[in-house]
Design an enzyme around this catalytic site. Sequence first.
Site, PDB file in Angstrom:
ATOM      1  N   ARG A  36      83.746  25.518 -46.009  1.00 59.94           N
ATOM      2  CA  ARG A  36      82.691  25.277 -45.251  1.00 59.94           C
ATOM      3  C   ARG A  36      82.473  27.142 -45.325  1.00 59.94           C
ATOM      4  NH1 ARG A  36      81.681  26.406 -39.817  1.00 59.94           N
ATOM      5  NH2 ARG A  36      80.174  26.614 -38.560  1.00 59.94           N
ATOM      6  N   LYS A 223      75.423  16.791 -38.653  1.00 55.03           N
ATOM      7  CA  LYS A 223      75.863  18.053 -37.486  1.00 55.03           C
ATOM      8  C   LYS A 223      75.464  17.347 -36.258  1.00 55.03           C
ATOM      9  CE  LYS A 223      76.963  22.526 -37.208  1.00 55.03           C
ATOM     10  NZ  LYS A 223      76.329  23.459 -37.274  1.00 55.03           N
TER      11      LYS A 223
END
Length: 482
Positions: A36, A223
């Site tokens: 990430r 998210k």
Amino acid sequence: MTEHIRRTKIVATLGPSSESPEMLEKMIAAGVNVVRLNFSHGTPEDHQLRADNVRAAAKKLGVVVGVLADMQGPKIRCGKFKTGKTILKVGQKFILDGAMSLDEGTDERVGLTYKELVTDVEPGARLLLNDGLLVMDVDKVVGQEIHCTVVVGGVLSNNKGINRAGGGLSADALTEKDKEDIKTACAIGVDYIAISFPRDGKDMEYARSLVEAEGSNAGMVAKVERAEAVLDANLKAIMEASDAVMVARGDLGVEIGDAAVPPVQKKMLRMAPKYNCPVIVATQMMESMCENPIPTRAEVNDCANAVLDGTDAVMLSGESAAGRYPVEAVEAMHRTCIETEKQRVMPSSQTRDPRFPPHSVDECIARQAMEVAREMPVKAIASFTRSGNTALYMSRHLGDVPIYAVTSEDSTLGRVTLFRNVTPLRMDIDYGPTDAPKATLDIQAKMLEEKIAGKDDLIIMTFGTPMGESGGTNAMKIISLK
């Protein structure tokens, strides 16, 4: 032969502790599947260098590692203080001032990065600062000033985040910075782009339109961290519009309350299979390992429960980005997943799929392949794929038999790194319409060469006929390796 391939994937965030080529190599060797890149920090050049280093380390180790670019989103923050911080006491009056300069904060007031906050709150609203460590109740709104009373005090320092309890902030999911960062992420060629604070499916659809305008087919990750997003209708729309979802437990916990997060996490893991939507469970999974070389038993239990509930991936944030033990944190996740996966996630007679009937021929083939793998001593499943979709459908079944996404497409190899129990396997699959017999011989040779299976072992092969056409998986073969 490989005794056990970890089925749950590990996502690790890069940062000062982990971005060097040497550390990246160690972390990937320890089990990282997806890296990430946090776009809240760093320049486009920084992100490009990190992605290049990830790919170089993965190539050196002979594995495929996905790259996920995480957009900052509309993080609402207070400004800076002249002295760097202030100490707030219970009962104290304090002003959040939308008209104030961002670097002139005092003990009485501080500026705001999000000027529209004054229109999103009213007397009685509760504001949570610094991830909920500080709490203020709104008394009144006067022009650009939000007058508050401190309910839970403490130190408030520069640029701390602000949330509203229960949600309700109107900030768009994509800021101008995010739009520029999406261009950077697409230029880098990332496999996934994560969008922060989406409220509904429309936010994800808009983000995808920006990605497609750049000529990218990067997967879209939502998210889930707003109170509005966890409403059933909005969560359904988000899953339908996304390629994966993340249980972003930090901001989500601030908005809905920490005690409400576990039920929401479980609800998301129950809902996601219906929409063929992989799930990443994130935030504080091994938080104590920022400072300690081993996790707490509670952290191990948290990670294990996510695995037992069928998550596709578990994620490290500060533990790998800025912690003292990034490699050890990956190793702790790896061994927790391995040990937990020795238990069946669901009874052998049950999968997630019976509740969610297949909607296409390739979904039906995927289901049948998994059913056969349960009933026969199958060593591996080889899914010939250009898009990765059939491998994704198989992974929804929570099976034990390793699935290999066989493809020559770089973007597909990167995409499947996030799918539970799916391993990318690079192989030239540029076959003609009648080349199924050749493909059968080639995959047998590949399985033997890679020591995935041995002679006389059974494997399942799924493919499309005529071969060479994307999205056409319509056939399955059971093969005894020779």
